[in-house]
Every structure is written in C-alpha cells, then in structure tokens.
Scaffold this motif. Structure first.
Motif, PDB file in Angstrom:
ATOM      1  N   GLN A   6       0.808  -1.385  -0.065  1.00 45.05           N
ATOM      2  CA  GLN A   6       0.089   0.206  -0.023  1.00 45.05           C
ATOM      3  C   GLN A   6       1.160   1.137   0.037  1.00 45.05           C
ATOM      4  O   GLN A   6       2.002   1.198   0.525  1.00 45.05           O
ATOM      5  N   TRP A  34     -11.244  -2.565  -0.033  1.00 44.22           N
ATOM      6  CA  TRP A  34     -11.036  -1.324   0.784  1.00 44.22           C
ATOM      7  C   TRP A  34     -11.630  -1.239   2.073  1.00 44.22           C
ATOM      8  O   TRP A  34     -13.051  -1.110   2.042  1.00 44.22           O
ATOM      9  N   TYR A  35     -10.972  -1.279   3.315  1.00 47.28           N
ATOM     10  CA  TYR A  35     -11.501  -1.013   4.474  1.00 47.28           C
ATOM     11  C   TYR A  35     -11.082   0.234   5.321  1.00 47.28           C
ATOM     12  O   TYR A  35      -9.966   0.573   5.004  1.00 47.28           O
ATOM     13  N   ARG A  36     -11.613   0.534   6.367  1.00 44.72           N
ATOM     14  CA  ARG A  36     -11.101   1.586   6.953  1.00 44.72           C
ATOM     15  C   ARG A  36     -11.194   1.088   8.641  1.00 44.72           C
ATOM     16  O   ARG A  36     -12.406   0.526   8.858  1.00 44.72           O
ATOM     17  N   ILE A  46     -15.319  -0.187   2.653  1.00 45.96           N
ATOM     18  CA  ILE A  46     -15.469   0.829   1.763  1.00 45.96           C
ATOM     19  C   ILE A  46     -16.038   0.643   0.451  1.00 45.96           C
ATOM     20  O   ILE A  46     -17.255   1.161   0.038  1.00 45.96           O
ATOM     21  N   TYR A  64     -16.147   8.416  -0.939  1.00 49.55           N
ATOM     22  CA  TYR A  64     -14.756   7.623  -1.520  1.00 49.55           C
ATOM     23  C   TYR A  64     -15.343   7.061  -2.864  1.00 49.55           C
ATOM     24  O   TYR A  64     -16.390   6.758  -3.291  1.00 49.55           O
ATOM     25  N   GLN A  85     -12.630  11.295   7.814  1.00 52.93           N
ATOM     26  CA  GLN A  85     -12.016  10.523   7.168  1.00 52.93           C
ATOM     27  C   GLN A  85     -10.525  10.190   7.544  1.00 52.93           C
ATOM     28  O   GLN A  85      -9.830   9.170   7.004  1.00 52.93           O
ATOM     29  N   SER A  87      -8.255   8.004   9.553  1.00 56.96           N
ATOM     30  CA  SER A  87      -8.478   6.613   9.807  1.00 56.96           C
ATOM     31  C   SER A  87      -7.164   5.788   9.289  1.00 56.96           C
ATOM     32  O   SER A  87      -6.380   6.555   8.767  1.00 56.96           O
ATOM     33  N   TYR A  89      -6.530   2.929   6.658  1.00 60.25           N
ATOM     34  CA  TYR A  89      -6.975   2.141   5.548  1.00 60.25           C
ATOM     35  C   TYR A  89      -6.086   1.068   5.125  1.00 60.25           C
ATOM     36  O   TYR A  89      -4.882   0.920   5.074  1.00 60.25           O
ATOM     37  N   CYS A  91      -5.916  -2.279   2.535  1.00 62.09           N
ATOM     38  CA  CYS A  91      -6.643  -3.090   1.222  1.00 62.09           C
ATOM     39  C   CYS A  91      -6.335  -4.611   1.614  1.00 62.09           C
ATOM     40  O   CYS A  91      -5.601  -5.002   2.444  1.00 62.09           O
TER      41      CYS A  91
END
Lengths: 115, 113
Positions: A6, A34-36, A46, A64, A85, A87, A89, A91
């Motif tokens: 990433q 994709w997560y947060r 997301i 997003y 936003q 956070s 993130y 993958c």
C-alpha cells in the motif's frame, strides 16, 4: 505476508483536498477490498472489486471512489477529504473462487490524517 | 442484515492458562465465519475459518474455534496462552453469495507472564 503493498504508508492532508491511496498485489487474486479501521468499529468495508473495472459499494462508501484498471492495482480516492476520514485504511485481497468463503489477506495499512 | 458481536473489549489471561475470545453472529442462511489477528502496527492476519462440516476448526498458532449453530456463536480458544498471543482479535462473518464481510469491533487480548 501475501504480496500486497500500500502506498503511501502515512499521509497528512488538509480538509478539502483530494487524496488517492494505492493498493498493489502480486498474487493475481480476483477480489480486492478497501476497509477503514477506527477504534470501536473494527473494520468497515468501503468498496470492493470483483474484477477489472468491476467495483461496488461497501457499507461506508460515501465520500470515496475506487478504480481498478488492472488486476494488480486498486485505487481508493477521497474526493474531498474531511476530518471524519482520518483513519487507517487497509487493502485486502482474496480470490480462489467464491468470495464469501475465501479468507482475505491484508496489506500493511495507510495511516491518513486529515487536518 | 449481517452482524457480528464481540462482547468483550478486552480479555486478560495469565500465560499458560486457557483463553477464550467470544463472538456471536447474525446472518441469513448459512454463515461463513472467520477469525483474524492484528499485531501492533501490522495488518490483519487470517487465523481460521468455518465454512461447513466439523464444528471444531483448527487454525494457526494453536488456535481453534467452535461453531455453535443453536447459540449463533463462534468462540476462539487456545488451551495454553502465550505472551506472544497478545494482540487484537477480530471475528468476521459472510453470508451466502456475499462479498461484504462484516467484522466485529475487536477484542484486545492481554497475556501476562
């Protein structure tokens, strides 16, 4: 770790600016996510992709957008960053067959701070 | 709608004692259940999963989990805890045909020497 990177790993940006995070995999997996991660919320999805140019929304997709032009790359864009936003993130990838039964492999994360 | 609950924010155990991290779920149809672990400043790592078959599932690092359909639970267990098991543990669930994995809020495990 699975072959997932990433970039950037850390970013500080100002409110209102666009930001793009990149996820790159070398596993040739079909599905990408994709997560947060936020305290008290665990991970929240997301957006996800089930193939090149095939994407769909997760549970927290507002603000997003994503793109996947190649199997190996999945981009997450914050169109106009807001402080909410801020956070970490992550993958993730999976991909032997049925997405719902496959475990996911996660990248190292990107810590984003919006000031 | 799918949901996952991890009722304990934190679990404390002494090294050598058995540990249990609890998880309950709600999903329409057959559940697909997962446990992941996150060590400090790292991404999540897969531990084990239940898809079908034997209710007792064995995974990495000596962990196991028991699927209980009547109680809609999938508790993570280990017979003898190690200090190195200290981490954040996430339970997750998928429903049939679903891409949208739902994660619990996480349980922080502290193992004291």
């Amino acid at each position: 770790d699975a072959g997932i990177t990433q970039s950037p790993r850390h970013k500080v940006t100002e409110t209102g600016t666009p930001v793009t995070l990149r996820c790159h995999q070398t596993e040739n997996h079909r599905y990408m996510y994709w997560y947060r991660q936020d305290p008290g919320h665990g991970l929240r999805l997301i957006h996800y992709s089930y193939g090149v140019k095939d994407t769909d929304k997760g549970e927290v997709s507002d603000g997003y957008s994503v793109s996947r032009s190649k199997t190996e790359d999945f981009l997450l864009t914050l169109e106009s960053a807001t402080s909410s936003q801020t956070s970490v993130y992550f993958c993730a990838i999976s991909g032997s067959g049925r997405a719902e039964v496959d475990e996911q492999y996660f990248g190292p994360g990107t810590r984003l701070t919006v000031t | 709608a799918q949901s996952v609950a991890q009722p304990e924010d934190q679990v404390n155990v002494a090294e050598g004692n058995p540990l249990t991290v609890k998880c309950t779920y709600s999903v329409s149809g057959n559940p697909y259940l997962f446990w992941y672990v996150q060590y400090p400043n790292r991404g999540l790592q897969f531990l084990l999963k239940y898809i079908t078959g034997d209710n007792l599932v064995k995974g990495s690092y000596g962990f196991e989990a028991e699927f209980n359909k009547s109680q809609t639970s999938f508790h993570l267990k280990k017979p003898s805890a190690l200090v190195s098991d200290s981490a954040l543990y996430f339970c997750a669930v998928n429903g049939p045909g679903g891409f949208k994995t739902i994660f619990g809020a996480g349980t922080r495990l502290f193992v004291k020497a």
